[in-house]
Write a protein that holds these residues in place. Structure first.
Motif, short mmCIF file in Angstrom:
data_model
loop_
_atom_site.label_atom_id
_atom_site.label_comp_id
_atom_site.label_asym_id
_atom_site.label_seq_id
_atom_site.Cartn_x
_atom_site.Cartn_y
_atom_site.Cartn_z
N GLN A 127 24.27 3.28 35.29
CA GLN A 127 22.87 2.74 36.38
C GLN A 127 22.21 2.62 34.91
O GLN A 127 21.40 3.96 34.40
N ASN A 129 17.99 2.55 34.02
CA ASN A 129 16.43 2.44 34.14
C ASN A 129 15.53 1.76 33.50
O ASN A 129 15.01 1.99 32.60
N THR A 130 15.83 0.24 33.90
CA THR A 130 15.06 -1.07 33.35
C THR A 130 14.07 -0.62 32.96
O THR A 130 13.14 -0.98 31.72
N GLY A 138 18.39 6.25 36.90
CA GLY A 138 19.46 5.91 36.07
C GLY A 138 18.26 6.04 34.21
O GLY A 138 17.38 6.58 34.23
N CYS A 164 21.29 -1.70 38.23
CA CYS A 164 20.21 -1.42 37.30
C CYS A 164 18.86 -2.14 39.56
O CYS A 164 19.54 -2.97 40.11
N HIS A 175 14.10 -7.48 33.28
CA HIS A 175 15.77 -6.28 33.74
C HIS A 175 16.75 -6.65 33.53
O HIS A 175 17.31 -6.01 33.57
N LEU A 179 19.74 -5.66 30.84
CA LEU A 179 20.44 -5.66 31.98
C LEU A 179 21.80 -6.53 30.79
O LEU A 179 23.19 -5.46 30.93
#
Length: 220
Positions: A127, A129-130, A138, A164, A175, A179
């Motif tokens: 995961q 955390n964008t 994340g 994400c 985002h 990713l």
């Protein structure tokens, strides 16, 4: 037709349309039906409609409802999409087929030990955390490459996907694009991104898995 089954049919149409509009085969995209907080009576109509991929946020809640459902539908695939505590690694490996929330070294170590002990190999996603949100789980984007390398080389984990959850008030597309870039440079093919409000956009930006709950089951 139950309400959830009817809403599922609409989600399937939206997914297929988004895929075709982007020149993709809808069969390439996995719909993960997010069933957290909903009971077996809500889930069974969706299972009966042919869906086999489901997402849960909490290990304890999943333990209470999925073993019986799995008896009737042994081919289902259960995803953990909520934060995982290291002291729940044993239960998570036993219950889930996919763990989407690997996000720190302590979790990687705990999962590696449990996988070695049991020989059971759930698919693992990191995961990211964008949005660098302090309250959200994340790994930070700038730390993702090193963390993926640590998971693979130090702990012997096969990382097959990334996940994400964009910040609620942000445009989701940057985002999803971020990713996608992290996945590409780490040789990762699976991207779990997009929820009820934005899964069509996620499909346009390369999602292989979309996590849809409210649009199928209704508001919690």
């Amino acid at each position: 037709m139950s309400n959830s089954a009817a809403q599922l049919a609409e989600v399937r149409e939206r997914l297929a349309r988004a895929a075709r509009d982007t020149g993709r085969d809808p069969a390439e995209i996995t719909l993960v039906c997010v069933s957290k907080t909903f009971g077996p009576e809500d889930i069974r109509p969706v299972l009966a409609s042919g869906e086999r991929h489901f997402g849960e946020n909490r290990v304890q809640e999943a333990e209470e409802k999925w073993p019986a459902l799995r008896t009737d539908y042994p081919d289902l695939e259960l995803h953990l999409i909520g934060p995982l505590q290291s002291n729940k690694a044993r239960e998570a490996v036993a219950l889930f087929d996919v763990i989407e929330t690997v996000d720190r070294e302590k979790i990687a170590e705990a999962l590696a030990k449990e996988i070695k002990r049991t020989g059971k190999h759930p698919k693992l996603y990191v995961q990211v955390n964008t949005g660098a949100e302090p309250q959200k789980a994340g790994i930070l984007p700038e730390d993702a490459d090193a963390f993926i390398k640590t998971c693979r080389e130090t702990y012997g984990l096969e990382i097959s996907g990334l996940m994400c959850i964009p910040p609620v008030d942000d445009q989701a597309s940057p985002h999803f694009a971020l990713l996608n870039k992290i996945a590409a440079r780490n040789g990762i093919k699976i991207m779990s991104m997009g929820m009820s409000s934005d899964f069509e956009l996620a499909i346009q930006l390369g999602a292989t898995h979309v996590r849809v709950g409210t649009a199928i089951f209704g508001k919690r």
